[in-house]
Design an enzyme around this catalytic site. Structure first.
Site, mmCIF file in Angstrom:
data_model
loop_
_atom_site.group_PDB
_atom_site.id
_atom_site.type_symbol
_atom_site.label_atom_id
_atom_site.label_comp_id
_atom_site.label_asym_id
_atom_site.label_seq_id
_atom_site.Cartn_x
_atom_site.Cartn_y
_atom_site.Cartn_z
ATOM 1 N N ARG A 188 51.799 7.768 31.160
ATOM 2 C CA ARG A 188 52.732 8.856 31.468
ATOM 3 C C ARG A 188 54.184 8.352 31.547
ATOM 4 O O ARG A 188 55.109 9.062 31.160
ATOM 5 C CB ARG A 188 52.341 9.517 32.785
ATOM 6 N N LYS A 203 31.865 18.340 35.590
ATOM 7 C CA LYS A 203 31.401 19.640 36.070
ATOM 8 C C LYS A 203 31.543 20.737 35.037
ATOM 9 O O LYS A 203 32.563 20.850 34.374
ATOM 10 C CB LYS A 203 32.207 20.032 37.301
ATOM 11 N N GLY A 218 41.949 13.126 31.974
ATOM 12 C CA GLY A 218 42.187 11.817 32.594
ATOM 13 C C GLY A 218 41.280 10.704 32.108
ATOM 14 O O GLY A 218 41.755 9.684 31.594
ATOM 15 N N GLY A 251 44.714 18.809 33.798
ATOM 16 C CA GLY A 251 44.624 20.238 34.132
ATOM 17 C C GLY A 251 45.518 21.097 33.252
ATOM 18 O O GLY A 251 45.116 22.159 32.775
HETATM 19 C C1 3PG Z 1 47.629 15.610 37.366
HETATM 20 O O1 3PG Z 1 47.504 14.397 37.341
HETATM 21 O O2 3PG Z 1 46.688 16.383 37.162
HETATM 22 C C2 3PG Z 1 48.990 16.184 37.587
HETATM 23 O O3 3PG Z 1 49.920 15.201 37.870
HETATM 24 C C3 3PG Z 1 48.966 17.233 38.670
HETATM 25 O O4 3PG Z 1 48.546 16.700 39.886
HETATM 26 P P1 3PG Z 1 47.769 17.613 40.904
HETATM 27 O O5 3PG Z 1 46.443 17.940 40.283
HETATM 28 O O6 3PG Z 1 47.638 16.822 42.171
HETATM 29 O O7 3PG Z 1 48.588 18.876 41.114
#
Ligand code: 3PG
Ligand code: MG
Length: 440
Positions: free
Chosen positions: A41, A205, A394, A417
């Protein structure tokens, strides 16, 4: 053909000369004992920073969150290590202030000269951040003396927080180059893909990803479900899954999806792939024996038992066993579909890729993930056909990073997300809040 294009103003559309720019990045990176284990990132944020920095006499104040510190300062979630890493990547000093609106930030912002870059401490150390607090956004804008807001934290734009939403009501707000690239690339892959489109969906999930899965079933020519998510479908099909990770409460959801896809397969040129074989073990750490269970194809079971009939256990998962990867037949099947495709959307690994091999051996539950990754980047096909490949999520991104393959994909998203929300067709609040391209 649908109209696809990024319709928000970007840093290219406004004059940044002599300006104090407030830049929101997503530096939510894994840090342990002050060490950053994955800087993807941070690397991806460099382009926009350089662009702004090259505009005559601009100065940049960067804000970000890291982790979920629950609204109060917590040294474990400090952004300080990020300032150092960013400085190395930019080959330029990045100043750091240990708060966002307190005395350190005030002093640092006062002193900030044209051409300088300052990173402030974690915005989530203030509990108004996640509440989208206007007062917090106003204090940030005032203390930093910002004249323009640039949103470049793609990973966090699915959140309406003070640093992604409230702030845009106070300053002229445009997109950074990373945000623009992420949104337009993902939207194009979803709305106007080169066909055939193959989607590979995994992850722990089903409940987290059901909307995305349904959307991918709607738009793809082939959907392969892998990873723990597939366990739910195997269970729904009547297989025993032993001690594998499943969401029993999602059984009806899995059954509904199955009946929908099986009827879609009959009417359309579409296929839904579930694992035909799986790798199981009684332990997750790779220190117990593993074996392949041939759930439906029976090819492997037959070959292994020949000339006798295979044992019952060759096609059934034992009570104590855990599914830790999809098997080689399934991986080869998915890789085959990928080789025939022109676009691949990939989110979720096939197995427990984190488990390390013992004494330099291959990671025991990463074989399938590796096989399909090679198909995506054309490595197993002499690059005869290299589909447009989009990776998100991720674990999947970390895997690709660890393998040093990021550059081989067409697009590796910095958002987990956020990319899922975009694929599902949702609006992202942090993008919506920015100025429209045609606004005056
Ligand atoms: C992530 O890594 O999903 C983003 O940086 C957002 O973080 P968060 O899910 O804690 O809002
Ligand atoms: Mg998240």
């Amino acid at each position: 053909m649908s109209e696809v294009g990024f319709n928000k103003k970007t840093v290219r559309d406004i004059d940044l000369k002599h300006k104090r720019v407030l830049l929101r990045a997503d530096y939510n990176v894994p840090v342990k004992d002050g060490k950053i284990s994955d800087d993807y990132r941070i690397k991806q944020s460099v382009g926009t920073i350089r662009y702004i920095w090259e505009q005559y006499e601009s100065s940049i104040v960067i804000i970000s969150h890291l982790g979920r510190p629950e609204g109060k300062p917590d040294p474990e979630y400090s952004l300080k290590p990020v300032a150092k890493r960013l400085g190395q990547l930019l080959d330029k000093e990045v100043l750091f202030a240990g708060d966002t609106i307190g005395p350190e930030a005030q002093q640092a912002c006062e002193a900030l000269q044209p051409g300088q870059i300052l990173l402030l401490e974690n915005v989530r150390f203030d509990n108004r951040e996640e509440k989208n607090g206007e007062s917090y956004a106003r204090q940030i804008a005032d203390v930093t003396k910002s004249q323009v807001f640039v949103q470049d934290g793609f990973g966090v734009v699915h959140r309406a927080h003070a640093s992604t939403d409230a702030i845009t009501h106070l300053l002229p707000s445009v997109a950074g180059l990373l945000l623009e690239r992420e949104v337009s690339t993902i939207e194009k892959a979803v709305q106007d893909p080169a066909r055939p489109l193959v989607s590979v969906v995994g992850g722990a999930k089903i409940s987290d990803k059901i909307e995305v899965l349904n959307k991918l079933i709607e738009i793809s020519d082939c959907v392969a479900v892998v990873g723990a998510m597939a366990n739910n479908f195997l269970l729904a099909e009547g297989h025993k899954v032993g001690k594998s990770l499943v969401e029993r409460e999602a059984l009806d959801t899995a059954k509904d999806v199955l009946s929908h896809v099986r009827s879609k397969e009959k009417k359309h040129n579409f296929s839904f792939m579930l694992p035909q074989d799986v790798v199981v073990s009684k332990k997750l750490d790779g220190r117990a024996p593993t074996r392949i269970v041939d759930l439906s194809a029976n090819n492997l079971a037959d070959i292994e038992a020949y000339p006798k009939l295979p044992k019952h256990s060759a096609s059934t998962i034992g009570q104590e066993e855990i599914i830790l990867d999809i098997g080689p037949i399934s991986a080869a099947q998915i890789a085959g579909a990928i080789r025939l495709s022109n676009t691949v959307i990939w989110n979720g690994t096939c197995g427990v890729t984190e488990t390390k091999g013992i004494a330099g051996a291959h990671d025991p539950f990463a074989h399938a993930t590796h096989t399909i990754m090679e198909a995506m980047i054309g490595a197993s096909n002499n690059h005869v056909n290299k589909p447009f490949s989009l990776v998100g999520g991720g674990d999947t991104v970390s895997y690709v990073e660890q393998q040093g393959m990021t550059e081989d994909f067409s697009h590796v998203s910095t958002g987990g997300g956020a990319s899922l929300e975009l694929i599902a067709g949702h609006k992202l609040p942090g993008v919506e809040a920015l100025e429209d391209k045609n606004a005056t």
